[in-house]
Design an enzyme around this catalytic site. Structure first.
Site, PDB file in Angstrom:
ATOM      1  CE  LYS A 107      -4.502   0.910   0.363  1.00  0.00           C
ATOM      2  NZ  LYS A 107      -5.609   0.106  -0.172  1.00  0.00           N
TER       3      LYS A 107
HETATM    4  P1  NAD Z   1     -12.918   7.809  -2.995  1.00  0.00           P
HETATM    5  O1  NAD Z   1     -11.891   8.808  -2.649  1.00  0.00           O
HETATM    6  O2  NAD Z   1     -13.322   7.636  -4.415  1.00  0.00           O
HETATM    7  O3  NAD Z   1     -14.258   8.091  -2.145  1.00  0.00           O
HETATM    8  C1  NAD Z   1     -14.291   8.226  -0.758  1.00  0.00           C
HETATM    9  C2  NAD Z   1     -15.658   8.761  -0.384  1.00  0.00           C
HETATM   10  O4  NAD Z   1     -15.812   8.730   1.034  1.00  0.00           O
HETATM   11  C3  NAD Z   1     -15.868  10.220  -0.803  1.00  0.00           C
HETATM   12  O5  NAD Z   1     -17.213  10.364  -1.254  1.00  0.00           O
HETATM   13  C4  NAD Z   1     -15.665  10.982   0.505  1.00  0.00           C
HETATM   14  O6  NAD Z   1     -16.329  12.234   0.504  1.00  0.00           O
HETATM   15  C5  NAD Z   1     -16.302  10.013   1.459  1.00  0.00           C
HETATM   16  N1  NAD Z   1     -15.955  10.171   2.876  1.00  0.00           N
HETATM   17  C6  NAD Z   1     -14.754  10.375   3.445  1.00  0.00           C
HETATM   18  N2  NAD Z   1     -14.882  10.458   4.783  1.00  0.00           N
HETATM   19  C7  NAD Z   1     -16.217  10.301   5.048  1.00  0.00           C
HETATM   20  C8  NAD Z   1     -16.985  10.279   6.239  1.00  0.00           C
HETATM   21  N3  NAD Z   1     -16.406  10.425   7.432  1.00  0.00           N
HETATM   22  N4  NAD Z   1     -18.330  10.077   6.135  1.00  0.00           N
HETATM   23  C9  NAD Z   1     -18.919   9.909   4.926  1.00  0.00           C
HETATM   24  N5  NAD Z   1     -18.230   9.914   3.787  1.00  0.00           N
HETATM   25  C10 NAD Z   1     -16.897  10.117   3.836  1.00  0.00           C
HETATM   26  O7  NAD Z   1     -12.379   6.418  -2.362  1.00  0.00           O
HETATM   27  P2  NAD Z   1     -12.762   4.948  -2.791  1.00  0.00           P
HETATM   28  O8  NAD Z   1     -11.768   4.483  -3.773  1.00  0.00           O
HETATM   29  O9  NAD Z   1     -14.214   4.868  -3.067  1.00  0.00           O
HETATM   30  O10 NAD Z   1     -12.428   4.173  -1.431  1.00  0.00           O
HETATM   31  C11 NAD Z   1     -13.352   4.121  -0.341  1.00  0.00           C
HETATM   32  C12 NAD Z   1     -12.967   3.011   0.591  1.00  0.00           C
HETATM   33  O11 NAD Z   1     -12.928   1.778  -0.138  1.00  0.00           O
HETATM   34  C13 NAD Z   1     -11.587   3.149   1.236  1.00  0.00           C
HETATM   35  O12 NAD Z   1     -11.622   2.624   2.544  1.00  0.00           O
HETATM   36  C14 NAD Z   1     -10.714   2.276   0.361  1.00  0.00           C
HETATM   37  O13 NAD Z   1      -9.565   1.797   1.040  1.00  0.00           O
HETATM   38  C15 NAD Z   1     -11.683   1.143   0.047  1.00  0.00           C
HETATM   39  N6  NAD Z   1     -11.331   0.377  -1.152  1.00  0.00           N
HETATM   40  C16 NAD Z   1     -11.231   0.979  -2.364  1.00  0.00           C
HETATM   41  C17 NAD Z   1     -10.937   0.208  -3.485  1.00  0.00           C
HETATM   42  C18 NAD Z   1     -10.911   0.800  -4.870  1.00  0.00           C
HETATM   43  O14 NAD Z   1     -10.793   0.019  -5.838  1.00  0.00           O
HETATM   44  N7  NAD Z   1     -11.011   2.091  -5.057  1.00  0.00           N
HETATM   45  C19 NAD Z   1     -10.716  -1.171  -3.350  1.00  0.00           C
HETATM   46  C20 NAD Z   1     -10.833  -1.756  -2.082  1.00  0.00           C
HETATM   47  C21 NAD Z   1     -11.163  -0.965  -0.997  1.00  0.00           C
END
Ligand code: NAD
Length: 419
Positions: A107
């Site tokens: 990561k």
């Molecule tokens: P992103 O940056 O596209 O979106 C994150 C979202 O969460 C945004 O809408 C942001 O405004 C919102 N957010 C942040 N803090 C918040 C809070 N306290 N309350 C409500 N909303 C909040 O990120 P993403 O890629 O969608 O990732 C989201 C989660 O999924 C993370 O934990 C990431 O590690 C996990 N994840 C992502 C992927 C991927 O392929 N992108 C894969 C596995 C896991």
């Protein structure tokens, strides 16, 4: 009382799995997996469009490469720490092993607020990270992907920075996944994590005698994972009653007009003022009645402080580490079905693996092929974890961790001992 960090929680989950495996593997070898292989802190000094040089910390953690090259996204967030990145790298190790792809866990983190950077300055930060972390990024060493705060576009910049520093327009092999399709990305990667969350949630509902058709769904986080999982669950017939991002939480017990909400966010970049729902407090949204609650934002959202008031029947962990071990216990005792993160959000890394193999073999897969393979793999691994949990009377998280850590231990045994 000391606040539990993401690393505390990741280690607590690991220790539970280690206890379940103690009769199958030598404890010293299991202990090896408590410690990341490498943690690097890198100083970036990009020059922004204001003409000034800015100082930004970045981290790369390679937790384990026992199964294959380290795989894991790049998180750009103002508060991300080296320990957070270590926890996330560790979880990637178990996730890759559980979903059955030949990768280890890694990561990266970049300490910056992507929502406050201009598009040009963000590009400079991503290119600066790539140049300075180049020695880590390689198809045989560590292959990054998007995570919170980074996107497909940024993965394109990474490919461009690396390929031109190597002296070619392209690279041989996959240095980064989640890229635009035109640069060797794969159709369906952007949707993969959210689609996988929806598939897993539908499987969980079936196990408790419910159906996605008509199920009430609340999604926390409306970025890549959250918005796609909401859309796919709605396509499956669910009624999305609440969504939130960092700016606002909106709720309508009769169902939100999801296309209108998506259009609002595409236009304004935030949920504030979105149509068809009433704004409520962020914390309250998690506690509203629903069949599926999908935390898809960040870690430690469901804790000992609110778990008791959660009314969802299923929790689908789109985010990494959204539920603390204390909350796990409370929810388990209430009979809530938790789909643990290393299973629930593994669709992204599974499709990253398809992208990696496609690029290595210079092939092209269609979006339909990707979707079918993703759905099948999510269902297979869900069933494996469910059967293990049911037969052994374990929680789903313990069963998933047991299977993931066991696969890594098996790889370590197969490799033999290296001093
Ligand atoms: P992103 O940056 O596209 O979106 C994150 C979202 O969460 C945004 O809408 C942001 O405004 C919102 N957010 C942040 N803090 C918040 C809070 N306290 N309350 C409500 N909303 C909040 O990120 P993403 O890629 O969608 O990732 C989201 C989660 O999924 C993370 O934990 C990431 O590690 C996990 N994840 C992502 C992927 C991927 O392929 N992108 C894969 C596995 C896991």
């Amino acid at each position: 009382m000391k606040k539990q960090t993401m690393l505390d929680n990741a280690l607590a989950n690991f220790d539970r799995a280690a206890a379940l495996l103690k009769d199958e593997f030598c404890p010293d070898m299991i202990e090896k997996l408590r410690h990341p292989k490498e943690r690097s802190e890198i100083s970036l000094t990009p020059q922004f469009s204001d003409g000034k040089i800015h100082y930004i910390s970045a981290f790369v953690v390679k937790h384990s490469d026992a199964v294959g090259p380290c795989k894991g996204g790049i998180r750009m967030a103002p508060n991300v720490t080296l320990d957070d990145v270590t926890a996330l790298a560790m979880e990637m190790t178990w996730k890759c092993a559980l979903i059955g792809v030949p990768f280890g866990g890694g990561k990266s983190g970049i300490v910056a607020d992507s929502s406050k950077l201009t598009a040009d300055d963000k590009q400079v930060v991503v290119r600066s990270f790539t140049r300075n972390a180049h020695r880590h990024i390689h198809p045989m060493i560590y292959v990054p992907a998007p995570d919170m705060g980074t996107s497909e576009r940024d993965m394109g910049y990474i490919k461009d920075t690396i390929s031109y520093s190597l002296g070619y327009a392209t690279t041989q092999g996959s240095y980064v996944t989640g890229k635009p399709v035109i640069l060797g990305g794969i159709p369906g990667r952007r949707e993969a994590t959210g689609r996988g969350v929806a598939v897993a949630a539908a499987e969980a509902l079936k196990k408790i005698g419910l159906n996605m058709k008509g199920a009430k769904v609340i999604v926390q986080g409306f970025g890549n994972v959250g918005s796609i999982s909401a859309v796919v669950m709605a396509e499956m017939g669910a009624v999305v009653v609440g969504v939130s991002d960092e700016f606002a939480a909106i709720y309508n017990p009769a169902g939100l007009d999801l296309p209108a909400v998506l259009a609002h966010v595409a236009r304004t970049g935030k949920l504030t003022g979105a149509p068809s729902g009433k704004e409520i407090a962020h914390g309250d949204l998690l506690e509203m009645p629903c069949d599926v609650l999908a935390p898809c934002a960040t870690a430690n959202q469901i804790t000992g402080a609110n778990a008791d008031r959660i009314k969802a029947r299923v929790i689908a962990e789109g985010a990494n580490g959204p539920t603390s071990p204390e909350a796990d216990e409370i929810l388990h005792n209430k009979g809530v079905f938790i789909i643990p993160d290393i299973l629930c959000n593994a669709g992204g890394v599974f499709v990253s693996y398809l992208e990696y193999t496609q690029e290595t073999q210079q092939e092209q897969m269609t979006g339909e092929e990707v979707r079918v393979r993703l759905e099948q793999r999510m269902k297979d691994r869900f069933e494996l974890v469910y059967q293990t949990a049911t037969q052994r009377k374990w929680q789903m998280r313990d069963a998933a961790m047991y299977l993931g850590v066991k696969n890594v231990c098996t790889a370590l045994v197969a490799r033999g001992t290296l001093p």
